[in-house]
Design a protein around this motif. Structure first.
Motif, PDB file in Angstrom:
ATOM      1  N   ILE A  75     -49.729 -93.225 -23.955  1.00 36.36           N
ATOM      2  CA  ILE A  75     -49.505 -94.903 -23.250  1.00 36.36           C
ATOM      3  C   ILE A  75     -47.516 -95.236 -23.382  1.00 36.36           C
ATOM      4  O   ILE A  75     -46.445 -95.920 -22.058  1.00 36.36           O
ATOM      5  CB  ILE A  75     -49.631 -96.253 -24.140  1.00 36.36           C
ATOM      6  N   SER A  76     -46.380 -94.182 -23.202  1.00 34.03           N
ATOM      7  CA  SER A  76     -44.779 -94.427 -23.567  1.00 34.03           C
ATOM      8  C   SER A  76     -44.321 -93.839 -22.320  1.00 34.03           C
ATOM      9  O   SER A  76     -43.646 -93.964 -21.742  1.00 34.03           O
ATOM     10  CB  SER A  76     -44.470 -93.261 -24.324  1.00 34.03           C
ATOM     11  N   VAL A  77     -45.744 -93.184 -21.442  1.00 38.56           N
ATOM     12  CA  VAL A  77     -44.726 -92.321 -20.798  1.00 38.56           C
ATOM     13  C   VAL A  77     -45.484 -93.470 -19.635  1.00 38.56           C
ATOM     14  O   VAL A  77     -44.578 -93.731 -17.822  1.00 38.56           O
ATOM     15  CB  VAL A  77     -46.271 -90.656 -20.418  1.00 38.56           C
ATOM     16  N   VAL A  78     -46.479 -93.579 -19.415  1.00 39.70           N
ATOM     17  CA  VAL A  78     -46.671 -95.082 -18.581  1.00 39.70           C
ATOM     18  C   VAL A  78     -46.319 -95.791 -18.632  1.00 39.70           C
ATOM     19  O   VAL A  78     -45.691 -96.751 -17.899  1.00 39.70           O
ATOM     20  CB  VAL A  78     -48.262 -95.813 -19.115  1.00 39.70           C
ATOM     21  N   PHE A  79     -45.352 -96.484 -19.904  1.00 39.37           N
ATOM     22  CA  PHE A  79     -44.724 -97.122 -20.151  1.00 39.37           C
ATOM     23  C   PHE A  79     -42.823 -97.198 -19.189  1.00 39.37           C
ATOM     24  O   PHE A  79     -42.618 -98.141 -19.557  1.00 39.37           O
ATOM     25  CB  PHE A  79     -44.200 -97.669 -21.810  1.00 39.37           C
ATOM     26  N   THR A  84     -39.802 -96.972 -12.508  1.00 39.68           N
ATOM     27  CA  THR A  84     -39.524 -95.989 -11.729  1.00 39.68           C
ATOM     28  C   THR A  84     -41.062 -95.862 -11.019  1.00 39.68           C
ATOM     29  O   THR A  84     -39.587 -95.496 -10.007  1.00 39.68           O
ATOM     30  CB  THR A  84     -39.801 -94.665 -12.797  1.00 39.68           C
ATOM     31  N   LEU A  85     -42.065 -95.860 -10.414  1.00 39.61           N
ATOM     32  CA  LEU A  85     -42.399 -96.681  -9.943  1.00 39.61           C
ATOM     33  C   LEU A  85     -41.477 -97.742  -8.808  1.00 39.61           C
ATOM     34  O   LEU A  85     -41.482 -97.473  -8.094  1.00 39.61           O
ATOM     35  CB  LEU A  85     -43.619 -97.004  -9.995  1.00 39.61           C
ATOM     36  N   ILE A  86     -41.102 -98.601  -9.350  1.00 34.55           N
ATOM     37  CA  ILE A  86     -40.847 -99.796  -8.883  1.00 34.55           C
ATOM     38  C   ILE A  86     -39.185 -99.466  -8.208  1.00 34.55           C
ATOM     39  O   ILE A  86     -39.413 -99.828  -6.998  1.00 34.55           O
ATOM     40  CB  ILE A  86     -40.350-101.290  -9.902  1.00 34.55           C
ATOM     41  N   GLU A  87     -38.629 -98.865  -8.730  1.00 32.62           N
ATOM     42  CA  GLU A  87     -37.528 -98.106  -8.779  1.00 32.62           C
ATOM     43  C   GLU A  87     -37.506 -97.699  -6.592  1.00 32.62           C
ATOM     44  O   GLU A  87     -36.723 -97.137  -6.181  1.00 32.62           O
ATOM     45  CB  GLU A  87     -36.159 -97.891  -9.353  1.00 32.62           C
ATOM     46  N   GLU A  88     -38.709 -96.920  -6.739  1.00 30.02           N
ATOM     47  CA  GLU A  88     -39.314 -96.112  -5.719  1.00 30.02           C
ATOM     48  C   GLU A  88     -39.458 -96.491  -4.592  1.00 30.02           C
ATOM     49  O   GLU A  88     -39.508 -95.837  -3.937  1.00 30.02           O
ATOM     50  CB  GLU A  88     -40.523 -94.364  -6.117  1.00 30.02           C
ATOM     51  N   ILE A  89     -40.188 -97.808  -4.872  1.00 27.63           N
ATOM     52  CA  ILE A  89     -39.632 -98.324  -3.894  1.00 27.63           C
ATOM     53  C   ILE A  89     -39.470 -98.907  -2.975  1.00 27.63           C
ATOM     54  O   ILE A  89     -39.037 -98.764  -1.954  1.00 27.63           O
ATOM     55  CB  ILE A  89     -41.013 -99.675  -4.392  1.00 27.63           C
ATOM     56  N   ARG A  90     -38.527 -99.767  -3.886  1.00 27.35           N
ATOM     57  CA  ARG A  90     -36.878-100.050  -3.309  1.00 27.35           C
ATOM     58  C   ARG A  90     -36.720 -99.133  -2.607  1.00 27.35           C
ATOM     59  O   ARG A  90     -35.342 -99.363  -1.753  1.00 27.35           O
ATOM     60  CB  ARG A  90     -35.436-100.162  -4.610  1.00 27.35           C
ATOM     61  N   THR A  91     -36.108 -97.162  -3.092  1.00 30.01           N
ATOM     62  CA  THR A  91     -35.239 -96.554  -2.753  1.00 30.01           C
ATOM     63  C   THR A  91     -36.491 -96.372  -0.928  1.00 30.01           C
ATOM     64  O   THR A  91     -35.689 -95.823   0.162  1.00 30.01           O
ATOM     65  CB  THR A  91     -35.423 -95.182  -3.365  1.00 30.01           C
ATOM     66  N   ILE A  92     -37.791 -96.083  -1.252  1.00 30.64           N
ATOM     67  CA  ILE A  92     -38.007 -95.836  -0.144  1.00 30.64           C
ATOM     68  C   ILE A  92     -38.066 -97.091   0.739  1.00 30.64           C
ATOM     69  O   ILE A  92     -37.974 -97.227   2.403  1.00 30.64           O
ATOM     70  CB  ILE A  92     -39.419 -95.436  -0.466  1.00 30.64           C
ATOM     71  N   LYS A  93     -38.143 -98.179  -0.065  1.00 29.86           N
ATOM     72  CA  LYS A  93     -37.734 -99.186   1.541  1.00 29.86           C
ATOM     73  C   LYS A  93     -35.963 -99.102   1.405  1.00 29.86           C
ATOM     74  O   LYS A  93     -35.908 -99.746   3.376  1.00 29.86           O
ATOM     75  CB  LYS A  93     -38.037-100.641   0.794  1.00 29.86           C
ATOM     76  N   ASP A  94     -35.755 -99.369   1.215  1.00 27.78           N
ATOM     77  CA  ASP A  94     -33.947 -98.577   1.846  1.00 27.78           C
ATOM     78  C   ASP A  94     -33.386 -97.808   2.744  1.00 27.78           C
ATOM     79  O   ASP A  94     -33.191 -98.308   3.643  1.00 27.78           O
ATOM     80  CB  ASP A  94     -32.955 -98.715   0.188  1.00 27.78           C
ATOM     81  N   LEU A 122     -44.325 -92.468  -1.708  1.00 23.21           N
ATOM     82  CA  LEU A 122     -44.223 -92.723  -3.358  1.00 23.21           C
ATOM     83  C   LEU A 122     -45.778 -91.958  -3.902  1.00 23.21           C
ATOM     84  O   LEU A 122     -45.150 -92.113  -4.759  1.00 23.21           O
ATOM     85  CB  LEU A 122     -45.135 -95.212  -2.998  1.00 23.21           C
ATOM     86  N   LEU A 123     -46.711 -92.064  -3.648  1.00 21.65           N
ATOM     87  CA  LEU A 123     -47.762 -91.083  -3.424  1.00 21.65           C
ATOM     88  C   LEU A 123     -47.096 -90.050  -4.523  1.00 21.65           C
ATOM     89  O   LEU A 123     -47.044 -89.006  -5.056  1.00 21.65           O
ATOM     90  CB  LEU A 123     -48.974 -90.491  -3.443  1.00 21.65           C
ATOM     91  N   ILE A 124     -46.491 -89.107  -3.053  1.00 28.97           N
ATOM     92  CA  ILE A 124     -45.689 -87.698  -4.026  1.00 28.97           C
ATOM     93  C   ILE A 124     -44.432 -87.735  -4.541  1.00 28.97           C
ATOM     94  O   ILE A 124     -44.650 -87.430  -5.620  1.00 28.97           O
ATOM     95  CB  ILE A 124     -45.156 -87.263  -2.409  1.00 28.97           C
ATOM     96  N   ASN A 125     -43.336 -89.236  -5.003  1.00 34.26           N
ATOM     97  CA  ASN A 125     -42.506 -89.148  -5.543  1.00 34.26           C
ATOM     98  C   ASN A 125     -43.629 -89.710  -7.492  1.00 34.26           C
ATOM     99  O   ASN A 125     -42.898 -89.728  -8.081  1.00 34.26           O
ATOM    100  CB  ASN A 125     -42.072 -90.777  -5.201  1.00 34.26           C
ATOM    101  N   ALA A 126     -44.705 -90.774  -7.204  1.00 31.77           N
ATOM    102  CA  ALA A 126     -44.938 -90.257  -8.578  1.00 31.77           C
ATOM    103  C   ALA A 126     -46.082 -89.482  -8.796  1.00 31.77           C
ATOM    104  O   ALA A 126     -45.703 -89.310 -10.182  1.00 31.77           O
ATOM    105  CB  ALA A 126     -46.610 -91.446  -7.871  1.00 31.77           C
ATOM    106  N   VAL A 127     -46.515 -89.056  -8.073  1.00 36.80           N
ATOM    107  CA  VAL A 127     -47.008 -87.714  -8.786  1.00 36.80           C
ATOM    108  C   VAL A 127     -45.844 -86.852  -9.634  1.00 36.80           C
ATOM    109  O   VAL A 127     -45.809 -86.352 -10.778  1.00 36.80           O
ATOM    110  CB  VAL A 127     -47.520 -86.668  -8.051  1.00 36.80           C
ATOM    111  N   LYS A 128     -44.892 -86.504  -8.531  1.00 40.96           N
ATOM    112  CA  LYS A 128     -43.687 -85.771  -9.170  1.00 40.96           C
ATOM    113  C   LYS A 128     -42.973 -86.861 -10.834  1.00 40.96           C
ATOM    114  O   LYS A 128     -42.369 -85.850 -11.560  1.00 40.96           O
ATOM    115  CB  LYS A 128     -42.253 -85.883  -8.101  1.00 40.96           C
ATOM    116  N   THR A 129     -42.683 -87.699 -10.225  1.00 42.30           N
ATOM    117  CA  THR A 129     -42.298 -88.956 -11.652  1.00 42.30           C
ATOM    118  C   THR A 129     -42.730 -88.773 -12.592  1.00 42.30           C
ATOM    119  O   THR A 129     -42.384 -88.149 -13.910  1.00 42.30           O
ATOM    120  CB  THR A 129     -41.899 -90.423 -11.044  1.00 42.30           C
TER     121      THR A 129
END
Length: 178
Positions: A75-79, A84-94, A122-129
């Protein structure tokens, strides 16, 4: 207030609009209102938890309530994963904006192209993150059997009691009127 008003509108739509509409409009109203009424409270509480609580406070409270580490560590990892995922979405949009790829569906030939431009990175970054966060949590000693100390103090405060009372009243109202 935005979430409360959206929930209230969805609940009112469920009560008053569904019985008087028919066909495709009825199906859309049922889908939207059910999604909002059933899912919004959990999403809002999760958002509130992530925004107002640090990971160390969360782990200290999990330990204080004697939640097993086999539950607390994932749960702490998900927390940490969602911000981090939201930041990745912003980076992809930029990155897409820098390359001149917009999000306007009128100018793009197929909405699947936008889906591909967003979802694949996003999926590639999510797995890596996820891998990096798991490794970081183990490096910080979360799986260590030694009792950890915490710099933060956790406990119930007046705003927690007010929120608990408000939630209990909302649950009672929900049970009585459903």
């Amino acid at each position: 207030m935005i979430y409360i008003s959206a929930y209230t509108l969805a609940l009112l739509g469920e009560i008053f609009l569904i019985p008087v509409t028919h066909g495709v409009l009825n199906i859309l109203i049922v889908m939207i209102t059910n999604l909002l009424v059933r899912m919004m409270p959990g999403i809002v509480m999760g958002y509130y938890l992530i925004v107002t609580t640090t990971v160390s406070e969360f782990l200290a409270s999990m330990e204080k309530t004697r939640i097993p580490e086999i539950i607390a560590i994932p749960i702490s990892v998900v927390f940490r994963f969602f911000p981090t995922l939201i930041e990745e979405i912003r980076t992809i949009k930029d990155a897409m904006r820098m390359r001149g790829i917009g999000f306007n569906l009128r100018t793009v030939k197929s909405p699947l192209i936008i889906l591909e431009y967003i979802m694949v990175p996003l999926l590639i970054n999510a797995v890596k993150t996820g891998d990096e966060l798991s490794a970081a949590s183990l490096t910080r000693g979360l799986g260590n059997p030694v009792k950890r100390t915490h710099i933060c103090e956790v406990g119930f405060h007046i705003q927690d009691i007010i929120l608990l009372i408000f939630s209990a009243v909302a649950l009672i109202i929900f049970i009585l009127f459903k």
